[in-house]
Motif scaffolding. Sequence first.
Motif, PDB file in Angstrom:
ATOM      1  N   GLU A  59      39.009  39.483  44.587  1.00 25.78           N
ATOM      2  CA  GLU A  59      37.558  39.468  44.751  1.00 25.78           C
ATOM      3  C   GLU A  59      37.006  40.891  44.818  1.00 25.78           C
ATOM      4  OE1 GLU A  59      36.658  37.003  48.110  1.00 25.78           O
ATOM      5  OE2 GLU A  59      36.836  35.161  46.909  1.00 25.78           O
ATOM      6  N   ALA A  60      37.639  41.795  44.095  1.00 14.84           N
ATOM      7  CA  ALA A  60      37.176  43.182  44.036  1.00 14.84           C
ATOM      8  C   ALA A  60      36.050  43.300  43.024  1.00 14.84           C
ATOM      9  CB  ALA A  60      38.320  44.110  43.656  1.00 14.84           C
ATOM     10  N   PRO A  61      34.985  44.033  43.331  1.00 13.40           N
ATOM     11  CA  PRO A  61      33.894  44.208  42.364  1.00 13.40           C
ATOM     12  C   PRO A  61      34.368  44.982  41.134  1.00 13.40           C
ATOM     13  CG  PRO A  61      33.610  45.673  44.259  1.00 13.40           C
ATOM     14  CD  PRO A  61      34.728  44.749  44.596  1.00 13.40           C
ATOM     15  N   GLY A  62      33.864  44.574  39.973  1.00 13.00           N
ATOM     16  CA  GLY A  62      34.224  45.254  38.736  1.00 13.00           C
ATOM     17  C   GLY A  62      35.412  44.673  38.019  1.00 13.00           C
ATOM     18  N   TRP A  63      36.014  43.624  38.568  1.00 12.57           N
ATOM     19  CA  TRP A  63      37.162  42.982  37.927  1.00 12.57           C
ATOM     20  C   TRP A  63      36.828  41.522  37.650  1.00 12.57           C
ATOM     21  CZ3 TRP A  63      41.786  45.534  36.763  1.00 12.57           C
ATOM     22  CH2 TRP A  63      41.909  46.821  37.288  1.00 12.57           C
ATOM     23  N   GLU A  64      37.229  41.048  36.475  1.00 12.42           N
ATOM     24  CA  GLU A  64      36.962  39.659  36.110  1.00 12.42           C
ATOM     25  C   GLU A  64      38.222  39.009  35.556  1.00 12.42           C
ATOM     26  OE1 GLU A  64      33.956  39.539  33.171  1.00 12.42           O
ATOM     27  OE2 GLU A  64      34.960  40.916  31.796  1.00 12.42           O
TER      28      GLU A  64
END
Length: 313
Positions: free
Chosen positions: A169-174
Amino acid sequence: MLLLAPLWGLLLPASVVVGGFALGADDGAVALVALAGFAVVGGTWWGFRVWMRRHGAVERSWELPLVVLTSAGVGAVVGALRLWWGVAVAPDPVALAGWCLVVALVGAAVVWVMRSGVLRVVVSVGVVLVLSAAALGVSWGQRRAEEMRENDALAREVAGLAVVVGVLEAPGWEPVSMEVRGGRSPVEISYEPRGVGEKGLTLEVRTIVREEEGPGESGLPRWVECAGEEAGGEWCARHGAVTVYDNTGGAFRSLQAWVEVEEGVVVLLSPRVPRLKDGTPTMEMPELDMVELAGSVRGVGGEQAQEVVARVR
């Protein structure tokens, strides 16, 4: 026309692919093959025009060859996209040549029916483009339907797991892919950064069911245990609940981190850079805060795990 339409339909995409390969491999011989393909297309196009003029079709000497060439080019693009999307008909070269011929015949029919002029070319090329767009629409619909079926099947598998699934759930990763394997390592999710600078970088997030049956039976590599020089050595370090193994300066260039999200369930994070066939990396390992990334992992199950499946593109 019956000969050139399928010939161009196969030769054009082949020349583009070979030319692209030559650019990536810096191979002069392969580049010559690609140029030869384009030269054949250009030469036969000119010969087609000359043949038309010699047979009394002076007013059509450039219109019909142009329409046939456009049909072959657009038809080849449609076939290449169908292949890229995984639609069943695309890998068959006979089907691709047949499609190019059908589109060329329709465009040629418009040329012969209408009066000579620029409008005739515009209409005939427009008909070709409309047919190709319709084929692309059908292909895209087939691909989307297949993806929905695959996602539904994957969601049912995830919902049936008896353990939680580790998600990032890190921002910038999908998430870009998800695989249910079962056994000791039931689920693996691959993430990509949204930033352009790390194109090709992926982060594998693997859920591992840890077993305490004895030494080496945890399901993790021995060095992950960080139990001394033999297990982790100087490259292994603990940061609270997160353990990081950083050997990017060594011979194996390994970087991994793991965190226990639930008793007996460990999530292992492994960044991957693209490599050539011989294993040589095509880019340097970027600076990643593995402690922060591992700290943003949590275990989910049931409907929450199914939401991750829906996010996979």
